[in-house]
Design a protein around this motif. Structure first.
Motif, mmCIF file in Angstrom:
data_model
loop_
_atom_site.group_PDB
_atom_site.id
_atom_site.type_symbol
_atom_site.label_atom_id
_atom_site.label_comp_id
_atom_site.label_asym_id
_atom_site.label_seq_id
_atom_site.Cartn_x
_atom_site.Cartn_y
_atom_site.Cartn_z
ATOM 1 N N ALA A 24 47.328 38.139 40.879
ATOM 2 C CA ALA A 24 47.543 39.351 39.899
ATOM 3 C C ALA A 24 45.399 38.779 40.164
ATOM 4 C CB ALA A 24 47.906 38.903 38.656
ATOM 5 N N ALA A 25 45.448 37.839 39.878
ATOM 6 C CA ALA A 25 44.193 38.046 40.111
ATOM 7 C C ALA A 25 43.045 39.172 40.964
ATOM 8 C CB ALA A 25 43.227 36.809 39.903
ATOM 9 N N ALA A 26 43.538 38.395 42.830
ATOM 10 C CA ALA A 26 43.372 39.371 43.463
ATOM 11 C C ALA A 26 43.304 40.615 42.775
ATOM 12 C CB ALA A 26 43.384 39.037 44.178
ATOM 13 N N ALA A 27 44.516 41.334 42.754
ATOM 14 C CA ALA A 27 45.031 42.109 42.687
ATOM 15 C C ALA A 27 44.043 43.039 41.452
ATOM 16 C CB ALA A 27 46.405 42.359 42.072
ATOM 17 N N ARG A 28 43.645 42.227 39.779
ATOM 18 C CA ARG A 28 42.989 42.823 39.039
ATOM 19 C C ARG A 28 41.627 43.148 39.906
ATOM 20 N NH1 ARG A 28 45.438 39.597 36.259
ATOM 21 N NH2 ARG A 28 43.687 37.766 36.465
ATOM 22 N N ARG A 29 40.662 42.042 40.452
ATOM 23 C CA ARG A 29 40.045 42.286 41.367
ATOM 24 C C ARG A 29 39.526 43.492 42.325
ATOM 25 N NH1 ARG A 29 39.605 36.565 41.645
ATOM 26 N NH2 ARG A 29 40.283 36.479 43.726
ATOM 27 N N ARG A 30 40.663 43.656 43.148
ATOM 28 C CA ARG A 30 40.262 44.954 44.345
ATOM 29 C C ARG A 30 40.248 46.065 43.639
ATOM 30 N NH1 ARG A 30 45.069 42.192 47.393
ATOM 31 N NH2 ARG A 30 46.429 43.046 45.866
ATOM 32 N N ARG A 31 41.178 46.572 42.132
ATOM 33 C CA ARG A 31 40.909 47.539 40.783
ATOM 34 C C ARG A 31 39.392 47.339 40.928
ATOM 35 N NH1 ARG A 31 46.951 45.922 39.799
ATOM 36 N NH2 ARG A 31 45.487 44.688 37.647
ATOM 37 N N GLN A 32 38.789 46.600 40.498
ATOM 38 C CA GLN A 32 37.802 46.682 39.867
ATOM 39 C C GLN A 32 36.304 46.836 40.522
ATOM 40 O OE1 GLN A 32 37.546 42.329 38.348
ATOM 41 N NE2 GLN A 32 38.461 43.095 36.148
ATOM 42 N N ILE A 33 37.053 46.198 42.072
ATOM 43 C CA ILE A 33 35.899 46.765 43.366
ATOM 44 C C ILE A 33 36.257 48.310 43.429
ATOM 45 C CG2 ILE A 33 35.778 46.204 45.427
ATOM 46 C CD1 ILE A 33 36.102 43.542 45.368
ATOM 47 N N GLN A 34 37.240 49.136 43.762
ATOM 48 C CA GLN A 34 38.076 49.919 43.825
ATOM 49 C C GLN A 34 37.559 51.136 43.336
ATOM 50 O OE1 GLN A 34 42.195 50.053 44.361
ATOM 51 N NE2 GLN A 34 42.087 49.497 46.522
ATOM 52 N N ALA A 35 37.087 50.928 41.544
ATOM 53 C CA ALA A 35 36.867 52.090 40.664
ATOM 54 C C ALA A 35 35.659 51.273 40.080
ATOM 55 C CB ALA A 35 37.290 50.998 39.177
ATOM 56 N N GLY A 36 34.122 50.533 40.928
ATOM 57 C CA GLY A 36 33.301 50.403 41.031
ATOM 58 C C GLY A 36 32.426 51.293 42.035
ATOM 59 N N VAL A 37 33.569 51.388 43.411
ATOM 60 C CA VAL A 37 33.172 51.926 44.440
ATOM 61 C C VAL A 37 33.256 53.602 43.885
ATOM 62 C CG1 VAL A 37 33.876 53.220 46.659
ATOM 63 C CG2 VAL A 37 33.500 50.093 46.169
ATOM 64 N N GLY A 38 34.313 54.041 43.385
ATOM 65 C CA GLY A 38 34.492 55.916 43.266
ATOM 66 C C GLY A 38 33.484 55.912 41.678
ATOM 67 N N VAL A 39 32.947 54.937 41.156
ATOM 68 C CA VAL A 39 32.047 55.465 40.160
ATOM 69 C C VAL A 39 30.481 55.069 40.765
ATOM 70 C CG1 VAL A 39 30.505 54.311 38.233
ATOM 71 C CG2 VAL A 39 33.084 54.138 38.283
ATOM 72 N N ALA A 40 30.277 54.474 42.235
ATOM 73 C CA ALA A 40 28.961 54.503 42.601
ATOM 74 C C ALA A 40 28.797 56.002 43.559
ATOM 75 C CB ALA A 40 29.237 53.145 43.643
ATOM 76 N N VAL A 41 30.071 56.747 44.679
ATOM 77 C CA VAL A 41 30.675 57.619 45.293
ATOM 78 C C VAL A 41 30.259 58.910 44.334
ATOM 79 C CG1 VAL A 41 32.229 59.134 46.277
ATOM 80 C CG2 VAL A 41 31.839 56.477 47.152
ATOM 81 N N VAL A 42 30.903 58.909 43.338
ATOM 82 C CA VAL A 42 30.457 60.277 42.158
ATOM 83 C C VAL A 42 29.245 59.510 41.744
ATOM 84 C CG1 VAL A 42 30.687 60.584 39.951
ATOM 85 C CG2 VAL A 42 33.404 59.728 41.230
ATOM 86 N N LEU A 43 27.809 58.618 41.239
ATOM 87 C CA LEU A 43 26.802 58.631 41.179
ATOM 88 C C LEU A 43 26.085 59.626 42.224
ATOM 89 C CD1 LEU A 43 26.605 56.114 38.670
ATOM 90 C CD2 LEU A 43 26.004 57.772 38.248
ATOM 91 N N ALA A 44 26.164 59.052 43.659
ATOM 92 C CA ALA A 44 25.667 59.200 44.709
ATOM 93 C C ALA A 44 26.021 61.002 44.677
ATOM 94 C CB ALA A 44 25.758 58.472 45.803
ATOM 95 N N LEU A 45 27.051 61.687 44.473
ATOM 96 C CA LEU A 45 26.935 63.218 45.179
ATOM 97 C C LEU A 45 26.745 63.800 43.658
ATOM 98 C CD1 LEU A 45 31.447 62.735 45.195
ATOM 99 C CD2 LEU A 45 29.377 63.612 47.370
ATOM 100 N N ILE A 46 26.557 63.242 42.643
ATOM 101 C CA ILE A 46 26.000 63.800 41.640
ATOM 102 C C ILE A 46 24.189 63.642 41.628
ATOM 103 C CG2 ILE A 46 24.952 63.505 38.889
ATOM 104 C CD1 ILE A 46 27.657 62.384 38.198
ATOM 105 N N VAL A 47 23.466 63.065 42.083
ATOM 106 C CA VAL A 47 22.286 62.617 42.983
ATOM 107 C C VAL A 47 21.839 63.293 44.208
ATOM 108 C CG1 VAL A 47 20.506 61.070 43.661
ATOM 109 C CG2 VAL A 47 21.914 60.554 42.004
#
Length: 295
Positions: A24-47
């Motif tokens: 369960a902890a590993a799944a939460r970490r994966r979800r957090q990483i995926q969310a962070g990557v998604g935010v980074a990609v969105v920010l990069a696209l905005i820039v």
């Protein structure tokens, strides 16, 4: 025995609970990483999108380089013995606005005065100024009167193969409308190379060194290839007189060598001026002569 089995069941259950908790902890970490990557990609696209909207990708890399640095590509003097080593110009900080005066003295009359375009061809101007300061051009022959209507100078070897031990890329090559591919300009449209234009000529094209053309008549090719670096401001009649000289075979079967030697006695380049350069395609046929033509 029952008590022992109970303890084994309890231990097995605790082990399973720990495994489930880790999963369960590993799944939460994966979800957090995926969310962070998604935010980074969105920010990069905005820039990137903002930069594109502001025109950050509209500039030619060569134009960007010309503003900050000039790239001098080494040439092998051992492979080409016509090259002359006089060092290289500074790689950074070329003036990029205004003009720079240039004076050419020949045995056919003069002086011929000109302006180098620092905005359109900063690296070419920096190169010519460097070579002139090393007396590179002095007492060299202008070895060709081209069929295009220009005097070709700047090769100490007089072969068309000479130059300094570096080369640089094209700047300020004229463009012509695709709708007018004819060698003759459309009515009211100035030629790509008006009389009095000064342009670099590379061997091969795009491999510019020291050789340049001074046009004594209008030239309008279907596809311009010579980078414009300036224009004649005085003494154009001297260039026209040289252009009318008879020519002989230059050894390759082309009758382009002046029958009478045209000696470039001295070329000097003055300090930059902050005055804006004229349009590169402005005709120079009306430019006043600095002195009467020599006989």
């Amino acid at each position: 025995m029952a008590s022992s089995r109970d303890r084994q069941r309890k231990l097995a259950r605790e082990k399973l609970d720990r495994q489930l908790a880790r999963r369960a902890a590993a799944a939460r970490r994966r979800r957090q990483i995926q969310a962070g990557v998604g935010v980074a990609v969105v920010l990069a696209l905005i820039v990137v999108g903002s930069a594109w909207a502001l025109g950050a990708f509209d500039r030619d890399p060569k134009q960007q380089a010309a503003q900050d640095v000039c790239l001098w590509t080494p040439q092998d003097a051992a492979a080409n013995t016509n090259l002359k080593d006089v060092g290289t110009p500074a790689t950074s900080g070329p003036p990029t606005s205004g003009t720079r005066p240039m004076t050419i003295n020949t045995n056919q009359g003069g002086p011929i005065t000109a302006e180098l375009d620092l905005a359109g061809a900063p690296c070419a101007a920096a190169s010519i100024a460097h070579l002139a300061s090393r007396s590179f051009y002095d007492n060299t022959t202008c070895h060709e009167i081209t069929t295009e209507g220009a005097l070709r100078c700047g090769d100490p070897s007089g072969t068309g193969l000479g130059g300094p031990t570096y080369s640089f890329y094209d700047e300020n090559v004229p463009t012509v409308p695709e709708a007018s591919p004819s060698a003759s300009p459309a009515p009211g449209e100035p030629p790509a190379y008006p009389k009095g234009t000064i342009a670099m000529i590379g061997n091969p094209p795009g491999n510019n060194g020291s050789q340049f053309l001074v046009f004594f008549k209008d030239f309008n090719p279907a596809k311009p290839t010579y980078p414009v670096i300036g224009r004649v401001t005085g003494g154009l009649d001297v260039i026209e007189k040289i252009g009318a000289l008879p020519t002989v075979d230059n050894g390759t079967g082309a009758k382009v060598k002046p029958k009478t030697d045209v000696l470039l006695q001295k070329l000097t380049v003055g300090e930059p001026s902050t005055a804006a350069a004229p349009a590169p395609t402005s005709p120079a046929s009306g430019a006043p002569s600095a002195s009467p033509s020599a006989g």
